[in-house]
Design a protein around this motif. Structure first.
Motif, PDB file in Angstrom:
ATOM      1  N   PRO A 143       0.825  -1.221   0.000  1.00 46.10           N
ATOM      2  CA  PRO A 143       0.000   0.000   0.000  1.00 46.10           C
ATOM      3  C   PRO A 143       0.853   1.262   0.000  1.00 46.10           C
ATOM      4  O   PRO A 143       2.022   1.237   0.397  1.00 46.10           O
ATOM      5  CB  PRO A 143      -0.790  -0.126   1.314  1.00 46.10           C
ATOM      6  N   PRO A 144       0.300   2.386  -0.428  1.00 49.15           N
ATOM      7  CA  PRO A 144       1.018   3.659  -0.354  1.00 49.15           C
ATOM      8  C   PRO A 144       1.356   4.008   1.093  1.00 49.15           C
ATOM      9  O   PRO A 144       0.791   3.446   2.039  1.00 49.15           O
ATOM     10  CB  PRO A 144       0.026   4.665  -0.943  1.00 49.15           C
ATOM     11  N   GLY A 145       2.296   4.952   1.254  1.00 51.02           N
ATOM     12  CA  GLY A 145       2.666   5.384   2.596  1.00 51.02           C
ATOM     13  C   GLY A 145       3.740   4.547   3.239  1.00 51.02           C
ATOM     14  O   GLY A 145       3.901   4.574   4.452  1.00 51.02           O
ATOM     15  N   ARG A 146       4.466   3.769   2.414  1.00 55.44           N
ATOM     16  CA  ARG A 146       5.598   2.982   2.902  1.00 55.44           C
ATOM     17  C   ARG A 146       6.884   3.553   2.324  1.00 55.44           C
ATOM     18  O   ARG A 146       6.900   4.061   1.199  1.00 55.44           O
ATOM     19  CB  ARG A 146       5.520   1.519   2.470  1.00 55.44           C
ATOM     20  N   VAL A 147       7.961   3.453   3.093  1.00 57.22           N
ATOM     21  CA  VAL A 147       9.258   3.899   2.595  1.00 57.22           C
ATOM     22  C   VAL A 147       9.665   3.067   1.387  1.00 57.22           C
ATOM     23  O   VAL A 147      10.298   3.568   0.454  1.00 57.22           O
ATOM     24  CB  VAL A 147      10.318   3.823   3.712  1.00 57.22           C
ATOM     25  N   ARG A 148       9.300   1.766   1.406  1.00 62.65           N
ATOM     26  CA  ARG A 148       9.555   0.874   0.271  1.00 62.65           C
ATOM     27  C   ARG A 148       8.235   0.292  -0.198  1.00 62.65           C
ATOM     28  O   ARG A 148       7.420  -0.139   0.617  1.00 62.65           O
ATOM     29  CB  ARG A 148      10.516  -0.265   0.664  1.00 62.65           C
ATOM     30  N   ARG A 149       8.037   0.256  -1.510  1.00 59.83           N
ATOM     31  CA  ARG A 149       6.825  -0.333  -2.078  1.00 59.83           C
ATOM     32  C   ARG A 149       7.225  -1.317  -3.163  1.00 59.83           C
ATOM     33  O   ARG A 149       8.124  -1.041  -3.969  1.00 59.83           O
ATOM     34  CB  ARG A 149       5.898   0.731  -2.667  1.00 59.83           C
ATOM     35  N   PHE A 150       6.540  -2.465  -3.164  1.00 63.98           N
ATOM     36  CA  PHE A 150       6.853  -3.505  -4.135  1.00 63.98           C
ATOM     37  C   PHE A 150       5.583  -4.053  -4.764  1.00 63.98           C
ATOM     38  O   PHE A 150       4.539  -4.157  -4.112  1.00 63.98           O
ATOM     39  CB  PHE A 150       7.620  -4.653  -3.473  1.00 63.98           C
ATOM     40  N   ASP A 151       5.695  -4.391  -6.038  1.00 65.23           N
ATOM     41  CA  ASP A 151       4.671  -5.158  -6.740  1.00 65.23           C
ATOM     42  C   ASP A 151       5.217  -6.581  -6.787  1.00 65.23           C
ATOM     43  O   ASP A 151       5.997  -6.941  -7.662  1.00 65.23           O
ATOM     44  CB  ASP A 151       4.473  -4.588  -8.147  1.00 65.23           C
ATOM     45  N   THR A 152       4.803  -7.394  -5.816  1.00 65.39           N
ATOM     46  CA  THR A 152       5.419  -8.706  -5.609  1.00 65.39           C
ATOM     47  C   THR A 152       4.594  -9.810  -6.242  1.00 65.39           C
ATOM     48  O   THR A 152       3.387  -9.916  -6.006  1.00 65.39           O
ATOM     49  CB  THR A 152       5.589  -8.992  -4.106  1.00 65.39           C
ATOM     50  N   ARG A 153       5.259 -10.628  -7.033  1.00 66.89           N
ATOM     51  CA  ARG A 153       4.653 -11.846  -7.566  1.00 66.89           C
ATOM     52  C   ARG A 153       5.151 -13.010  -6.725  1.00 66.89           C
ATOM     53  O   ARG A 153       6.351 -13.225  -6.585  1.00 66.89           O
ATOM     54  CB  ARG A 153       5.034 -12.071  -9.026  1.00 66.89           C
ATOM     55  N   PHE A 154       4.220 -13.745  -6.150  1.00 60.88           N
ATOM     56  CA  PHE A 154       4.549 -14.901  -5.315  1.00 60.88           C
ATOM     57  C   PHE A 154       4.528 -16.143  -6.192  1.00 60.88           C
ATOM     58  O   PHE A 154       3.485 -16.529  -6.724  1.00 60.88           O
ATOM     59  CB  PHE A 154       3.547 -15.039  -4.169  1.00 60.88           C
ATOM     60  N   LEU A 155       5.700 -16.752  -6.329  1.00 63.13           N
ATOM     61  CA  LEU A 155       5.849 -17.964  -7.132  1.00 63.13           C
ATOM     62  C   LEU A 155       6.107 -19.144  -6.201  1.00 63.13           C
ATOM     63  O   LEU A 155       6.589 -18.961  -5.081  1.00 63.13           O
ATOM     64  CB  LEU A 155       6.993 -17.805  -8.121  1.00 63.13           C
ATOM     65  N   ALA A 156       5.796 -20.330  -6.658  1.00 63.93           N
ATOM     66  CA  ALA A 156       6.004 -21.534  -5.851  1.00 63.93           C
ATOM     67  C   ALA A 156       6.706 -22.601  -6.678  1.00 63.93           C
ATOM     68  O   ALA A 156       6.586 -22.639  -7.916  1.00 63.93           O
ATOM     69  CB  ALA A 156       4.676 -22.067  -5.319  1.00 63.93           C
ATOM     70  N   ALA A 157       7.439 -23.456  -5.993  1.00 62.73           N
ATOM     71  CA  ALA A 157       8.091 -24.617  -6.608  1.00 62.73           C
ATOM     72  C   ALA A 157       8.258 -25.672  -5.524  1.00 62.73           C
ATOM     73  O   ALA A 157       8.053 -25.396  -4.326  1.00 62.73           O
ATOM     74  CB  ALA A 157       9.441 -24.233  -7.221  1.00 62.73           C
ATOM     75  N   TRP A 158       8.638 -26.876  -5.922  1.00 63.22           N
ATOM     76  CA  TRP A 158       8.827 -27.970  -4.979  1.00 63.22           C
ATOM     77  C   TRP A 158      10.316 -28.175  -4.697  1.00 63.22           C
ATOM     78  O   TRP A 158      11.165 -27.863  -5.538  1.00 63.22           O
ATOM     79  CB  TRP A 158       8.218 -29.260  -5.522  1.00 63.22           C
ATOM     80  N   ARG A 159      10.603 -28.698  -3.537  1.00 62.37           N
ATOM     81  CA  ARG A 159      11.992 -28.947  -3.155  1.00 62.37           C
ATOM     82  C   ARG A 159      12.679 -29.890  -4.135  1.00 62.37           C
ATOM     83  O   ARG A 159      13.903 -29.811  -4.336  1.00 62.37           O
ATOM     84  CB  ARG A 159      12.047 -29.527  -1.731  1.00 62.37           C
ATOM     85  N   SER A 160      11.925 -30.756  -4.761  1.00 60.93           N
ATOM     86  CA  SER A 160      12.502 -31.683  -5.743  1.00 60.93           C
ATOM     87  C   SER A 160      13.039 -30.959  -6.975  1.00 60.93           C
ATOM     88  O   SER A 160      13.790 -31.538  -7.764  1.00 60.93           O
ATOM     89  CB  SER A 160      11.453 -32.717  -6.175  1.00 60.93           C
ATOM     90  N   ASP A 161      12.668 -29.691  -7.154  1.00 59.65           N
ATOM     91  CA  ASP A 161      13.177 -28.898  -8.271  1.00 59.65           C
ATOM     92  C   ASP A 161      14.528 -28.261  -7.951  1.00 59.65           C
ATOM     93  O   ASP A 161      15.126 -27.610  -8.824  1.00 59.65           O
ATOM     94  CB  ASP A 161      12.176 -27.795  -8.641  1.00 59.65           C
ATOM     95  N   VAL A 162      15.010 -28.436  -6.716  1.00 60.99           N
ATOM     96  CA  VAL A 162      16.305 -27.893  -6.306  1.00 60.99           C
ATOM     97  C   VAL A 162      17.401 -28.863  -6.739  1.00 60.99           C
ATOM     98  O   VAL A 162      17.390 -30.034  -6.347  1.00 60.99           O
ATOM     99  CB  VAL A 162      16.355 -27.658  -4.785  1.00 60.99           C
ATOM    100  N   ALA A 163      18.355 -28.378  -7.527  1.00 57.77           N
ATOM    101  CA  ALA A 163      19.445 -29.232  -7.999  1.00 57.77           C
ATOM    102  C   ALA A 163      20.581 -29.317  -6.996  1.00 57.77           C
ATOM    103  O   ALA A 163      21.237 -30.348  -6.876  1.00 57.77           O
ATOM    104  CB  ALA A 163      19.976 -28.713  -9.342  1.00 57.77           C
ATOM    105  N   VAL A 164      20.844 -28.227  -6.272  1.00 59.42           N
ATOM    106  CA  VAL A 164      21.937 -28.177  -5.301  1.00 59.42           C
ATOM    107  C   VAL A 164      21.473 -27.423  -4.063  1.00 59.42           C
ATOM    108  O   VAL A 164      20.848 -26.363  -4.166  1.00 59.42           O
ATOM    109  CB  VAL A 164      23.188 -27.480  -5.897  1.00 59.42           C
ATOM    110  N   GLU A 165      21.768 -27.986  -2.888  1.00 60.01           N
ATOM    111  CA  GLU A 165      21.523 -27.309  -1.615  1.00 60.01           C
ATOM    112  C   GLU A 165      22.874 -27.046  -0.964  1.00 60.01           C
ATOM    113  O   GLU A 165      23.554 -27.981  -0.533  1.00 60.01           O
ATOM    114  CB  GLU A 165      20.639 -28.157  -0.696  1.00 60.01           C
ATOM    115  N   LEU A 166      23.280 -25.795  -0.902  1.00 56.35           N
ATOM    116  CA  LEU A 166      24.567 -25.455  -0.292  1.00 56.35           C
ATOM    117  C   LEU A 166      24.475 -25.622   1.226  1.00 56.35           C
ATOM    118  O   LEU A 166      23.513 -25.149   1.850  1.00 56.35           O
ATOM    119  CB  LEU A 166      24.965 -24.022  -0.653  1.00 56.35           C
ATOM    120  N   PRO A 167      25.443 -26.273   1.845  1.00 58.07           N
ATOM    121  CA  PRO A 167      25.344 -26.596   3.272  1.00 58.07           C
ATOM    122  C   PRO A 167      25.342 -25.377   4.187  1.00 58.07           C
ATOM    123  O   PRO A 167      24.796 -25.426   5.294  1.00 58.07           O
ATOM    124  CB  PRO A 167      26.571 -27.474   3.527  1.00 58.07           C
TER     125      PRO A 167
END
Length: 246
Positions: free
Chosen positions: A156-180
């Motif tokens: 909403p207006p009246g914030r120091v930062r404003r974003f038009d955010t798109r929320f995307l989803a994926a499954w953990r099985s789509d992760v090729a590498v998990e850095l420790p």
């Protein structure tokens, strides 16, 4: 949050977002909701932001951030699903496939930078883009095909930062590498996988809780999270926070 006035939203989010004069036009942003299945539960990846951060200090959030236009020029092995691409393009005033790709790829890049999770396929990868050298070093070709658009929200207006955010989803099985050791930016000091019900009770921003509720309803209707589902869109219209579907 649907139906709240601006004053009510300001009160609900006053501890999460710095209030005050800010940009009139929100900046493109993307976040990735990474999901995993454990028995009957669907788990979601959440990260706690450092308490010293000016933006949402100490809150649990999804990996994400502002879109870099250069992300749209990074090569990928597979494009967005056509239905997801069409939905994402519909969120852009001047429809541009490069801009849509940049929004989607920024969610993948931020997930690497903040959580150390590289979404794609194990294979040699080359690009001169500095922010993508982690994929080069770990031999991961980024892919957009697994991504699903699940929501959109404009700060909403009246914030120091404003974003038009798109929320995307994926499954953990789509992760090729998990850095420790997590991502290189260290923006998230704690990473946890929480059942959706527990995640909604965590110390999260109000809009994050709303998006989790939307996601839980969609998964109930479509456990596979197939492309083409209805997308809720939250924004302020004439002093009221509204929810539309597109």
């Amino acid at each position: 949050m649907q139906g709240l006035t601006k004053a009510q939203v300001d009160k609900a989010e006053g501890r999460d977002f710095a209030l005050g004069p800010g940009p009139k036009r929100p900046r493109d942003a993307a976040t990735l909701i990474l999901l995993d299945r454990k028995g009957e539960d669907v788990l979601v990846l959440m990260g706690r932001r450092h308490a010293s951060h000016a933006f949402m200090p100490g809150k649990f959030v999804f990996p994400g951030g502002r879109t870099d236009p250069d992300d749209g020029r990074v090569p990928v092995t597979d494009a967005l699903d056509p239905q997801v691409e069409a939905k994402l393009l519909s969120t852009i005033a001047r429809r541009s496939l490069t801009r849509a790709r940049a929004i989607a790829l920024s969610a993948i890049r931020e997930t690497y930078e903040e959580a150390g999770l590289l979404i794609g396929r194990k294979a040699p990868f080359a690009t001169a883009k500095a922010d993508w050298q982690g994929f080069v070093e770990n031999g991961v070709q980024p892919t957009l095909q697994p991504l699903r658009l699940v929501a959109r929200a404009i700060t909403p207006p009246g914030r120091v930062r404003r974003f038009d955010t798109r929320f995307l989803a994926a499954w953990r099985s789509d992760v090729a590498v998990e850095l420790p050791n997590g991502g290189p930016t260290n923006e998230l000091e704690e990473l946890v996988w929480l059942p959706l019900g527990e995640a909604r009770q965590a110390d999260i921003p109000a809009i994050t809780r709303t998006i989790l509720e939307e996601l839980q309803q969609r998964l109930t209707a479509d456990p596979l999270l197939r492309p083409g589902g209805p997308i809720p869109f939250y924004r302020m219209v004439r002093n009221s926070f509204v929810r539309d579907i597109f």
